[in-house]
Write an enzyme that holds these catalytic residues in place. Structure first.
Site, short mmCIF file in Angstrom:
data_model
loop_
_atom_site.label_atom_id
_atom_site.label_comp_id
_atom_site.label_asym_id
_atom_site.label_seq_id
_atom_site.Cartn_x
_atom_site.Cartn_y
_atom_site.Cartn_z
N ARG A 1 36.67 38.12 52.84
CA ARG A 1 36.49 38.62 51.38
C ARG A 1 37.37 37.96 50.41
O ARG A 1 38.42 38.50 49.98
CB ARG A 1 36.55 40.21 51.24
CG ARG A 1 35.48 40.94 52.14
CD ARG A 1 35.67 42.59 51.95
NE ARG A 1 35.00 42.74 50.68
CZ ARG A 1 34.74 44.07 50.66
NH1 ARG A 1 34.91 45.09 51.47
NH2 ARG A 1 34.17 44.56 49.39
N PRO A 2 36.90 36.61 50.36
CA PRO A 2 38.12 35.98 49.56
C PRO A 2 38.08 36.17 48.04
O PRO A 2 37.10 36.94 47.52
CB PRO A 2 37.46 34.41 49.52
CG PRO A 2 35.99 34.40 50.36
CD PRO A 2 36.10 35.76 50.66
N ILE A 3 39.24 35.84 47.51
CA ILE A 3 39.33 36.07 45.92
C ILE A 3 39.73 34.93 45.16
O ILE A 3 40.13 35.05 43.96
CB ILE A 3 40.32 37.47 45.60
CG1 ILE A 3 41.60 37.07 46.19
CG2 ILE A 3 39.88 38.56 46.26
CD1 ILE A 3 42.86 37.66 45.62
N ASP A 4 39.05 33.77 45.62
CA ASP A 4 39.31 32.50 45.12
C ASP A 4 38.58 32.62 43.61
O ASP A 4 39.28 31.68 42.70
CB ASP A 4 38.82 31.25 45.75
CG ASP A 4 37.49 31.56 46.29
OD1 ASP A 4 37.04 32.52 46.83
OD2 ASP A 4 36.48 30.58 45.84
N ASP B 1 24.16 46.65 49.84
CA ASP B 1 24.88 48.03 50.05
C ASP B 1 23.57 48.79 50.47
O ASP B 1 23.92 50.12 50.50
CB ASP B 1 25.37 48.38 48.84
CG ASP B 1 26.81 47.50 48.36
OD1 ASP B 1 26.97 46.96 49.37
OD2 ASP B 1 27.23 47.80 47.27
N CYS C 1 36.43 48.15 53.24
CA CYS C 1 35.46 48.13 54.39
C CYS C 1 35.65 46.65 54.98
O CYS C 1 35.87 45.69 54.21
CB CYS C 1 34.06 48.44 53.95
SG CYS C 1 33.82 49.79 53.32
N ARG D 1 34.90 57.55 50.81
CA ARG D 1 35.36 56.67 49.75
C ARG D 1 34.44 56.62 48.86
O ARG D 1 34.74 56.24 47.71
CB ARG D 1 35.49 55.31 50.38
CG ARG D 1 36.45 55.17 51.55
CD ARG D 1 36.29 53.64 52.22
NE ARG D 1 37.27 53.00 51.19
CZ ARG D 1 38.22 52.40 51.72
NH1 ARG D 1 38.46 52.22 52.95
NH2 ARG D 1 39.11 51.57 50.64
N LYS E 1 30.08 54.45 41.82
CA LYS E 1 31.27 54.08 42.52
C LYS E 1 31.69 52.72 41.94
O LYS E 1 32.88 52.55 41.53
CB LYS E 1 31.27 54.18 43.94
CG LYS E 1 32.30 53.42 44.68
CD LYS E 1 32.24 53.46 46.19
CE LYS E 1 33.01 52.22 46.98
NZ LYS E 1 32.44 50.71 46.67
N ASN E 2 31.19 51.81 42.15
CA ASN E 2 31.60 50.44 41.72
C ASN E 2 31.59 50.16 40.37
O ASN E 2 32.29 49.27 39.99
CB ASN E 2 30.36 49.35 42.50
CG ASN E 2 30.78 49.42 43.93
OD1 ASN E 2 31.54 49.92 44.51
ND2 ASN E 2 29.80 48.81 44.67
N1 EPU Z 1 33.26 35.79 47.07
C1 EPU Z 1 33.96 34.57 47.07
N2 EPU Z 1 35.06 34.29 46.40
C2 EPU Z 1 35.25 35.39 45.64
C3 EPU Z 1 34.78 36.32 45.53
C4 EPU Z 1 33.49 36.68 46.43
O1 EPU Z 1 33.72 33.37 47.86
O2 EPU Z 1 36.49 35.09 45.15
C5 EPU Z 1 31.91 35.79 47.94
C6 EPU Z 1 31.95 37.02 48.99
O3 EPU Z 1 32.78 36.76 50.23
C7 EPU Z 1 30.70 37.35 49.12
C8 EPU Z 1 29.92 37.06 47.85
O4 EPU Z 1 30.90 36.18 47.25
O5 EPU Z 1 30.18 36.66 50.07
C9 EPU Z 1 29.86 38.45 46.86
O6 EPU Z 1 30.93 39.00 46.71
P1 EPU Z 1 31.28 39.86 45.54
O7 EPU Z 1 32.48 39.24 44.90
O8 EPU Z 1 30.00 40.08 44.72
O9 EPU Z 1 31.60 41.30 46.32
P2 EPU Z 1 32.83 42.23 45.62
O10 EPU Z 1 32.85 42.46 44.11
O11 EPU Z 1 34.14 42.26 46.69
C10 EPU Z 1 31.29 44.32 45.20
C11 EPU Z 1 31.04 45.58 45.69
C12 EPU Z 1 30.46 45.54 47.03
C13 EPU Z 1 29.30 44.99 47.14
C14 EPU Z 1 29.29 43.49 46.55
C15 EPU Z 1 27.99 42.82 46.48
C16 EPU Z 1 32.84 46.80 44.46
C17 EPU Z 1 34.33 47.43 44.75
N3 EPU Z 1 32.29 46.26 45.64
O12 EPU Z 1 32.29 43.70 46.28
O13 EPU Z 1 30.21 47.21 47.50
O14 EPU Z 1 28.69 44.80 48.56
O15 EPU Z 1 29.94 43.46 45.22
O16 EPU Z 1 27.09 43.29 45.80
O17 EPU Z 1 32.28 46.65 43.55
C18 EPU Z 1 30.11 48.89 48.70
O18 EPU Z 1 29.97 49.66 47.87
O19 EPU Z 1 29.71 49.44 50.01
C19 EPU Z 1 30.49 47.76 48.74
C20 EPU Z 1 31.01 46.95 49.83
#
Ligand code: EPU
Length: 419
Positions: free
Chosen positions: A122-125, A306, A117, A398, A22-23
């Protein structure tokens, strides 16, 4: 509203075939926007996040044709860029990949604030930081993200946090940028490597995916081609843990066993068994009560967040007290309250939970708080005495293709019921 009704207690036995990741899929589909041509994507999981993604891409002018149950042909030659529909993009998390892909293709992206979820903040900074390093202007506010550029230029990007999404978005934005980009402190998950492999198949020049530093030499354009998505390591891990939780015996086919090393090691530490039958097939079985173990979730190759809730089901009836530390998401212990309703003894405090193993779980009505919690509660229902009803199963749809059919084929008594 649909729910799963599960009649426990069943020892799962048999074979299961794992679908595409999925991811990886939710990144590769938007990555096709960087191609001006036709891509055939194989091993695409048939899940609701992918269906939404296809609908969003169609609104941008992408033609998507399903040619087999898990194969689509994606024609991106006529992308007439309009802003991606905010209501659709805010439905799920991975819509943020449209920003990197659209910036690369159209120099402008407007995407609704990603939903998905509820795992806490879930910041995107870090995504924004990467785009800005490459010369984009990023505005976040009023429920949307607007990113624009006169032309992306390669640069050095150092991510402050190891982030899957920011790593992939930085790759997407760099592929067609002018010059060379290096991204440091990147995530190394198998789906990062898969996205890089997809893009390289289409003509990109990306090196180092799967290590701490990724280097991308920008190319003028990408061409079409055929790519098969990597098997889903989290789906495979879910069935491995289902074997242990139900004291069962499951052969897991079409997985990459190397991606599951950390889980296999924990399963063996608990006293259950993992046999590598070949590079893509594992057998997992458990013939006695597992021993308690401690878990700390970490970026790959550490223990994946996960799989934390699925592992929690095993620990709920393990021998002794296990300590689980969740270090990625702040709200990933919501399932423990549901599991306590089923007779578990779990004390979750902040990002640490103590699991005192109990002899048995009992069927109860429970509710999925996220995708993985939902899968975990299905396993709990199969292992428990009596009838369990799992609601909020739209979360599960999902990310897992045909989950109830796969569990049924292993012997579970599970029905999807419309309320
Ligand atoms: N984070 C920040 N700033 C950012 C991005 C992330 O502070 O700009 C923090 C997050 O808050 C978190 C950590 O960094 O504490 C890791 O987040 P990451 O960005 O790696 O997560 P993501 O890309 O949003 C993906 C998967 C998640 C999985 C995580 C960790 C996708 C679509 N989602 O999320 O999958 O838990 O990586 O491996 O790829 C799931 O499949 O159930 C799921 C939640």
């Amino acid at each position: 509203m649909e729910k799963f009704v599960i009649n426990g207690k069943t020892r799962l036995e048999g074979e299961v075939i794992i679908n595409g990741a999925k991811n990886a899929a939710v990144a590769i589909l938007p990555a096709t926007l960087l191609v001006n041509g036709i891509c055939t994507i194989e091993n695409l999981p048939n899940i609701s996040d992918i269906n939404i993604y296809c609908d969003i891409l169609r609104t941008l002018g992408v033609k998507i044709t399903k040619t087999a149950p898990n194969t689509v042909v994606v024609d991106t030659r006529d992308v007439n860029y309009i802003d991606a529909p905010l209501d659709m993009t805010s439905k799920f998390r991975a819509s943020y990949y449209l920003i990197g892909a659209l910036l690369g293709r159209c120099k402008r992206a407007v995407v609704g604030m990603p939903g998905g979820c509820k795992l806490g903040a879930r910041p995107i900074d870090q995504h924004a930081k990467a785009f800005e390093c490459l010369g984009a202007k990023v505005d976040i506010g009023q429920g949307k993200i607007v990113a624009t550029t006169d032309g992306l230029v390669g640069n050095s990007i150092y991510l402050d946090i190891v982030s899957v999404g920011a790593t992939i978005n930085a790759i997407l934005a760099s592929v067609l940028a002018e010059g060379t980009t290096t991204i440091e402190n990147v995530a190394k998950e198998p789906h990062i490597v898969d996205v890089a492999n997809f893009l390289n198949t289409m003509g990109a020049d990306i090196h180092g995916a799967g290590t701490d530093i990724i280097k991308i030499n920008g190319v003028k354009e990408l061409h079409g081609g055929t790519y098969s998505i990597v098997p889903d390591q989290i789906e495979a891990g879910t069935f491995m843990l289902a074997a242990v939780a139900t004291r069962g015996d499951i052969t897991i086919k079409n997985c990459i066993t190397k991606h599951l090393d950390v889980l296999s090691a924990k399963i063996e530490e608990m006293g259950a068994h993992v046999e590598e039958i070949s590079g893509d097939t594992l057998r997992v079985w458990c013939d006695k009560k597992p021993k308690c173990v401690n878990i700390k979730t970490l970026p790959y190759p550490g223990f994946p967040t996960d799989l934390q809730s699925q592992m929690g089901i095993v620990l709920a009836t393990a021998d002794g007290t296990s300590i689980v530390t969740e270090s990625i998401w702040e709200s990933r212990f919501q399932y423990t309250a549901e599991l306590n309703k089923m007779g578990a003894k779990i004390n979750a405090q902040g990002n640490v939970a103590f699991f005192d193993g109990v002899p048995e779980l009992y069927g109860r009505p429970v509710s999925a708080s996220d995708l993985r919690a939902g899968a975990a509660l299905i396993i709990a229902g199969i292992a428990a005495n009596g009838v369990t009803e799992v609601s909020n199963i739209e979360y599960i749809d999902r990310g897992y293709e045909n989950i109830e059919d796969k569990f049924k084929a292993l012997g579970a008594d599970i029905k999807r019921v419309t309320e």
